[in-house]
Design a protein around this motif. Sequence first.
Motif, PDB file in Angstrom:
ATOM      1  N   GLU A   1       4.700  14.968  -9.203  1.00  0.00           N
ATOM      2  CA  GLU A   1       3.351  15.391  -9.572  1.00  0.00           C
ATOM      3  C   GLU A   1       2.408  14.201  -9.376  1.00  0.00           C
ATOM      4  O   GLU A   1       2.661  13.116  -9.908  1.00  0.00           O
ATOM      5  CB  GLU A   1       3.308  15.857 -11.024  1.00  0.00           C
ATOM      6  CG  GLU A   1       4.168  17.082 -11.307  1.00  0.00           C
ATOM      7  CD  GLU A   1       3.641  18.342 -10.651  1.00  0.00           C
ATOM      8  OE1 GLU A   1       2.429  18.395 -10.332  1.00  0.00           O
ATOM      9  OE2 GLU A   1       4.456  19.277 -10.464  1.00  0.00           O
ATOM     10  N   GLY A   2       1.343  14.416  -8.621  1.00  0.00           N
ATOM     11  CA  GLY A   2       0.403  13.317  -8.404  1.00  0.00           C
ATOM     12  C   GLY A   2       0.919  12.339  -7.375  1.00  0.00           C
ATOM     13  O   GLY A   2       1.441  12.717  -6.346  1.00  0.00           O
ATOM     14  N   SER A   3       0.768  11.023  -7.680  1.00  0.00           N
ATOM     15  CA  SER A   3       1.093   9.929  -6.766  1.00  0.00           C
ATOM     16  C   SER A   3       0.208  10.023  -5.518  1.00  0.00           C
ATOM     17  O   SER A   3      -0.868  10.620  -5.543  1.00  0.00           O
ATOM     18  CB  SER A   3       2.582   9.907  -6.415  1.00  0.00           C
ATOM     19  OG  SER A   3       2.903   8.692  -5.755  1.00  0.00           O
ATOM     20  N   ASP A   4       0.641   9.437  -4.394  1.00  0.00           N
ATOM     21  CA  ASP A   4      -0.180   9.400  -3.183  1.00  0.00           C
ATOM     22  C   ASP A   4       0.718   9.201  -1.968  1.00  0.00           C
ATOM     23  O   ASP A   4       1.938   9.130  -2.089  1.00  0.00           O
ATOM     24  CB  ASP A   4      -1.231   8.279  -3.275  1.00  0.00           C
ATOM     25  CG  ASP A   4      -0.620   6.917  -3.629  1.00  0.00           C
ATOM     26  OD1 ASP A   4       0.587   6.717  -3.392  1.00  0.00           O
ATOM     27  OD2 ASP A   4      -1.351   6.057  -4.139  1.00  0.00           O
ATOM     28  N   HIS A   5       0.101   9.124  -0.783  1.00  0.00           N
ATOM     29  CA  HIS A   5       0.895   9.023   0.441  1.00  0.00           C
ATOM     30  C   HIS A   5       1.728   7.737   0.469  1.00  0.00           C
ATOM     31  O   HIS A   5       2.864   7.750   0.935  1.00  0.00           O
ATOM     32  CB  HIS A   5      -0.009   9.085   1.671  1.00  0.00           C
ATOM     33  CG  HIS A   5       0.756   9.059   2.956  1.00  0.00           C
ATOM     34  ND1 HIS A   5       1.623  10.070   3.327  1.00  0.00           N
ATOM     35  CD2 HIS A   5       0.816   8.137   3.957  1.00  0.00           C
ATOM     36  CE1 HIS A   5       2.172   9.778   4.502  1.00  0.00           C
ATOM     37  NE2 HIS A   5       1.695   8.609   4.901  1.00  0.00           N
ATOM     38  N   ALA A   6       1.160   6.658  -0.018  1.00  0.00           N
ATOM     39  CA  ALA A   6       1.871   5.378  -0.009  1.00  0.00           C
ATOM     40  C   ALA A   6       2.977   5.311  -1.055  1.00  0.00           C
ATOM     41  O   ALA A   6       3.778   4.382  -1.050  1.00  0.00           O
ATOM     42  CB  ALA A   6       0.883   4.232  -0.239  1.00  0.00           C
ATOM     43  N   LEU A   7       3.026   6.299  -1.936  1.00  0.00           N
ATOM     44  CA  LEU A   7       3.958   6.306  -3.056  1.00  0.00           C
ATOM     45  C   LEU A   7       3.771   5.013  -3.866  1.00  0.00           C
ATOM     46  O   LEU A   7       4.681   4.213  -4.053  1.00  0.00           O
ATOM     47  CB  LEU A   7       5.404   6.441  -2.575  1.00  0.00           C
ATOM     48  CG  LEU A   7       6.350   7.275  -3.460  1.00  0.00           C
ATOM     49  CD1 LEU A   7       5.834   8.699  -3.603  1.00  0.00           C
ATOM     50  CD2 LEU A   7       7.758   7.285  -2.895  1.00  0.00           C
TER      51      LEU A   7
END
Length: 200
Positions: free
Chosen positions: A176-182
């Motif tokens: 849930e959430g986070s982003d492409h770069a993790l």
Amino acid sequence: MSEAITHLLYLHGFRSSPLSFKAQRLHHWLQANRPELTWWCPQLPPSPWAAMALLQQGIAGWPAHGSAVLGSSLGGFYATVVAEAPGREHWPVVLMNPAVEPARDLVAHIGEQTAFHAPQEHFFFSAEHVDELRALQPPAITGRERYLPFIAKGDEVLSWQEMSTRYAGSPMHLIEGSDHALSDFEDHLPHLLRFLKLCD
């Protein structure tokens, strides 16, 4: 997957490098806890065919049992290509927001590019490179239980639904959430290490 991992290949994403924070964090952990393990995180050339040629040469002597590959974004696509090659059906595969249709998505990036970790370095991504990506697309994904995709619903670059569909049936880790770069990679590192049986 019962074999101990002795060889680990890490593949970075488009415009990225071995200086990726995820690659660096994992490498530091391995140096401290598994120094005997063979680690390879090469700088990949812009040409997908050249990248695969480099990888095939570098892992030619790696064992069929005991090797694993990790990939982030475009590196996740490459990791899938590597793992689906004959003789690698036992390789565990860890994917972090993997590109599933890079030939389609990277058309928009044809032209001169800068390296993310070294903005002074430029390279040219061509239409021929897109064709090479299209030719590399694996016809199928086999042994899905050996794939561990980390897929962030907050990925601002790739569709988490598309990634989830491509790797359906694998023990994926949907975030849930986070982003492409993790960017919260630290939170997920223990799960990754347990999957590869590098820690308890």
